[in-house]
Design a protein around this motif. Structure first.
Motif, PDB file in Angstrom:
ATOM      1  N   PHE A  87       0.794  -1.211   0.000  1.00 40.02           N
ATOM      2  CA  PHE A  87       0.000   0.000   0.000  1.00 40.02           C
ATOM      3  C   PHE A  87       0.835   1.274   0.000  1.00 40.02           C
ATOM      4  N   MET A  88       1.978   1.244   0.679  1.00 43.13           N
ATOM      5  CA  MET A  88       2.681   2.501   0.918  1.00 43.13           C
ATOM      6  C   MET A  88       4.174   2.291   1.142  1.00 43.13           C
ATOM      7  N   ASN A 110       5.944   9.687   3.127  1.00 47.83           N
ATOM      8  CA  ASN A 110       5.316   8.479   2.598  1.00 47.83           C
ATOM      9  C   ASN A 110       4.776   8.703   1.194  1.00 47.83           C
ATOM     10  N   ARG A 112       2.219   6.596  -1.946  1.00 48.90           N
ATOM     11  CA  ARG A 112       1.437   5.459  -2.420  1.00 48.90           C
ATOM     12  C   ARG A 112       1.769   5.114  -3.875  1.00 48.90           C
ATOM     13  N   LYS A 114       3.321   3.247  -6.885  1.00 46.08           N
ATOM     14  CA  LYS A 114       3.659   1.827  -7.041  1.00 46.08           C
ATOM     15  C   LYS A 114       5.066   1.639  -7.599  1.00 46.08           C
ATOM     16  N   ARG A 207      -4.969   8.925   3.552  1.00 51.20           N
ATOM     17  CA  ARG A 207      -4.255   7.658   3.428  1.00 51.20           C
ATOM     18  C   ARG A 207      -3.886   7.050   4.778  1.00 51.20           C
TER      19      ARG A 207
END
Length: 249
Positions: A87-88, A110, A112, A114, A207
């Motif tokens: 996810f992260m 952080n 997200r 990919k 998130r």
């Protein structure tokens, strides 16, 4: 004339050497990299430090442990803590001294994304942009940003006047829950060997926040703060905050 030259030479010989400026050293390769300075990660760290008016240097053919062993007492090193799941990607930057002591810690950056490159670069930028103690050169006076509160300090406290302070009851759980996707907007948290989820989570606009469903009914939220997950809900008008150990989230 000879006497004058002797005095001048004597003065040069015993003139104190200029004190070398402090440096912050950066490893050429951190443990999550496949090669030195992959995707320009170490270079970006150096550019940020120079932007914040530090003298910074990347140590060739080094990891962060090698850099630490080479530090002099006046120097510092950058260490990178990275966590990643489906996810992260999360990155935290730490400034350490020659004794290996953490002097300052950035907020967590952080992403997200990919794609490996963009996830790491975006996380690094977020962490360094918010690293106020480093940016403002106040890291020697500022406490580490990581929470050092003892859990007992977070417990409900009764004041002298008999009024309960507005603090949540904090409890930790030793059970690790595994996150499994249920749909595009939800996933379940499962205890070991269980086929039905203990908690069902639904995505929100943040998130770091999920709506928690138990037994088909809303039951608080799951929050990410201080690099930990907490399930928070109300019971008998008292806020309960339970630290959750979650794999894959």
């Amino acid at each position: 004339m000879k006497k004058l030259l002797t005095i001048i030479l004597f003065g040069f010989i015993y003139m104190p050497l200029e004190v070398r400026a402090q440096k912050i050293y950066i490893a050429a390769q951190y443990e999550f990299m496949g090669e030195p300075d992959q995707f320009g990660f170490s270079t970006l760290l150096r550019l940020y430090l120079e932007k914040y008016n530090y003298e910074a240097e990347i140590v060739p053919q080094s990891d962060q442990n090698t850099v630490l062993r080479k530090l002099t007492p006046i120097d510092y090193a950058i260490q990178v803590q990275r966590k990643s799941n489906m996810f992260m990607t999360r990155i935290t930057i730490k400034l350490v001294n020659a004794n290996g002591e953490v002097i300052a810690t950035s907020p967590e950056g952080n992403s997200r994304e990919k794609e490996f490159r963009y996830a790491n670069i975006e996380s690094l930028r977020m962490a360094m942009d918010q690293f106020i103690a480093l940016k403002n050169h106040t890291f020697l006076d500022q406490a580490k940003t990581e929470s050092t509160l003892d859990k007992t300090e977070k417990q409900e406290v009764m004041g002298a006047d008999g009024i309960v302070n507005d603090r949540p009851i904090v409890a930790a759980t030793n059970d690790y829950l595994e996150a499994r996707s249920l749909s595009d907007v939800s996933f379940g948290l499962y205890s070991k060997n269980k086929t039905t989820p203990d908690l069902v989570l639904y995505k929100t606009s943040s998130r770091d926040c999920f709506l928690v469903i138990t037994d088909g009914k809303p039951n608080g939220v799951l929050l990410y703060q201080n690099q930990k997950w907490y399930w928070e809900y109300y019971k008998d008008n008292q806020l309960i905050s339970i630290e959750q150990q979650i794999k894959g989230l």
